[in-house]
Design a protein around this motif. Sequence first.
Motif, PDB file in Angstrom:
ATOM      1  N   THR A 189       1.247  -1.464  -0.495  1.00 58.21           N
ATOM      2  CA  THR A 189       0.010   0.322  -0.270  1.00 58.21           C
ATOM      3  C   THR A 189       1.008   0.880   0.603  1.00 58.21           C
ATOM      4  OG1 THR A 189      -1.894  -1.042   1.163  1.00 58.21           O
ATOM      5  CG2 THR A 189      -1.653   1.030   0.730  1.00 58.21           C
ATOM      6  N   VAL A 190       0.979   2.215  -1.075  1.00 55.64           N
ATOM      7  CA  VAL A 190       1.427   3.308  -0.985  1.00 55.64           C
ATOM      8  C   VAL A 190       0.271   4.222  -0.957  1.00 55.64           C
ATOM      9  CG1 VAL A 190       2.830   4.171  -2.244  1.00 55.64           C
ATOM     10  CG2 VAL A 190       3.223   2.021  -2.818  1.00 55.64           C
ATOM     11  N   ASN A 191       0.590   5.174  -0.562  1.00 52.88           N
ATOM     12  CA  ASN A 191      -0.869   6.524  -0.327  1.00 52.88           C
ATOM     13  C   ASN A 191      -1.723   6.432  -0.471  1.00 52.88           C
ATOM     14  OD1 ASN A 191       1.495   8.298   0.263  1.00 52.88           O
ATOM     15  ND2 ASN A 191       1.882   8.423  -1.953  1.00 52.88           N
ATOM     16  N   GLY A 192      -2.624   5.333   0.470  1.00 50.25           N
ATOM     17  CA  GLY A 192      -3.214   4.567   0.617  1.00 50.25           C
ATOM     18  C   GLY A 192      -3.561   3.602  -0.670  1.00 50.25           C
ATOM     19  N   HIS A 193      -3.042   4.108  -2.112  1.00 42.10           N
ATOM     20  CA  HIS A 193      -3.724   3.032  -2.707  1.00 42.10           C
ATOM     21  C   HIS A 193      -2.658   1.284  -2.698  1.00 42.10           C
ATOM     22  CE1 HIS A 193      -5.564   6.505  -5.178  1.00 42.10           C
ATOM     23  NE2 HIS A 193      -3.869   6.712  -4.624  1.00 42.10           N
ATOM     24  N   GLU A 194      -3.655   0.066  -3.020  1.00 44.57           N
ATOM     25  CA  GLU A 194      -2.513  -0.547  -2.882  1.00 44.57           C
ATOM     26  C   GLU A 194      -2.003  -1.140  -4.339  1.00 44.57           C
ATOM     27  OE1 GLU A 194      -5.355  -4.037  -2.537  1.00 44.57           O
ATOM     28  OE2 GLU A 194      -5.530  -4.284  -0.411  1.00 44.57           O
ATOM     29  N   ILE A 195      -0.919  -1.969  -4.622  1.00 47.06           N
ATOM     30  CA  ILE A 195      -0.221  -1.805  -5.993  1.00 47.06           C
ATOM     31  C   ILE A 195       0.156  -3.256  -5.538  1.00 47.06           C
ATOM     32  CG2 ILE A 195       1.939  -1.005  -6.779  1.00 47.06           C
ATOM     33  CD1 ILE A 195       1.850   1.547  -5.732  1.00 47.06           C
ATOM     34  N   HIS A 196       0.267  -4.016  -6.386  1.00 43.34           N
ATOM     35  CA  HIS A 196      -0.002  -5.728  -7.602  1.00 43.34           C
ATOM     36  C   HIS A 196       1.716  -5.334  -7.626  1.00 43.34           C
ATOM     37  CE1 HIS A 196      -3.680  -6.056  -5.709  1.00 43.34           C
ATOM     38  NE2 HIS A 196      -4.460  -5.307  -6.329  1.00 43.34           N
ATOM     39  N   LEU A 197       2.633  -6.243  -7.245  1.00 35.98           N
ATOM     40  CA  LEU A 197       3.934  -6.280  -7.883  1.00 35.98           C
ATOM     41  C   LEU A 197       4.032  -7.724  -8.464  1.00 35.98           C
ATOM     42  CD1 LEU A 197       5.804  -5.282  -4.345  1.00 35.98           C
ATOM     43  CD2 LEU A 197       5.324  -3.816  -6.245  1.00 35.98           C
ATOM     44  N   ILE A 198       3.870  -7.901  -9.880  1.00 36.84           N
ATOM     45  CA  ILE A 198       3.513  -9.397 -10.114  1.00 36.84           C
ATOM     46  C   ILE A 198       5.369  -8.989 -11.362  1.00 36.84           C
ATOM     47  CG2 ILE A 198       1.030  -9.473 -10.575  1.00 36.84           C
ATOM     48  CD1 ILE A 198       1.573  -7.958 -13.574  1.00 36.84           C
ATOM     49  N   SER A 199       5.232 -10.799 -11.458  1.00 36.57           N
ATOM     50  CA  SER A 199       6.814 -11.168 -12.020  1.00 36.57           C
ATOM     51  C   SER A 199       6.204 -10.755 -13.276  1.00 36.57           C
ATOM     52  CB  SER A 199       7.035 -12.514 -12.021  1.00 36.57           C
ATOM     53  OG  SER A 199       6.268 -13.296 -12.672  1.00 36.57           O
ATOM     54  N   SER A 200       7.782 -10.601 -13.733  1.00 30.65           N
ATOM     55  CA  SER A 200       7.136 -10.056 -15.948  1.00 30.65           C
ATOM     56  C   SER A 200       6.669 -12.060 -17.291  1.00 30.65           C
ATOM     57  CB  SER A 200       8.649  -9.631 -16.030  1.00 30.65           C
ATOM     58  OG  SER A 200       9.477 -10.392 -16.263  1.00 30.65           O
TER      59      SER A 200
END
Length: 85
Positions: free
Chosen positions: A44-55
């Motif tokens: 979570t960055v600045n209230g936004h969920e970010i999904h870290l995905i492999s290429s």
Amino acid sequence: ISQRDLAFLNGLLPVMQMDTARPGALVDCGDIIFFISLGLGTVTVNGHEIHLISSGAPVALLLSGRKKGQSFVFRQKETSIINIC
């Protein structure tokens, strides 16, 4: 995180402006945001969920080469790319 994974992440820096979904890109699809890098889960960055995905993840392969404004089907739903950076 392995040394190989760390080397991959370091290779993404410095951050460049991107207009195509590829490794190192942050892809905003409105209700979901992806960072194409390594499959490390969700942050979570600045209230936004970010999904870290492999290429190599299925969704990253769907995104690969697409640009802002293009769409794809994800989880049986038409999803549009709002922005890429």
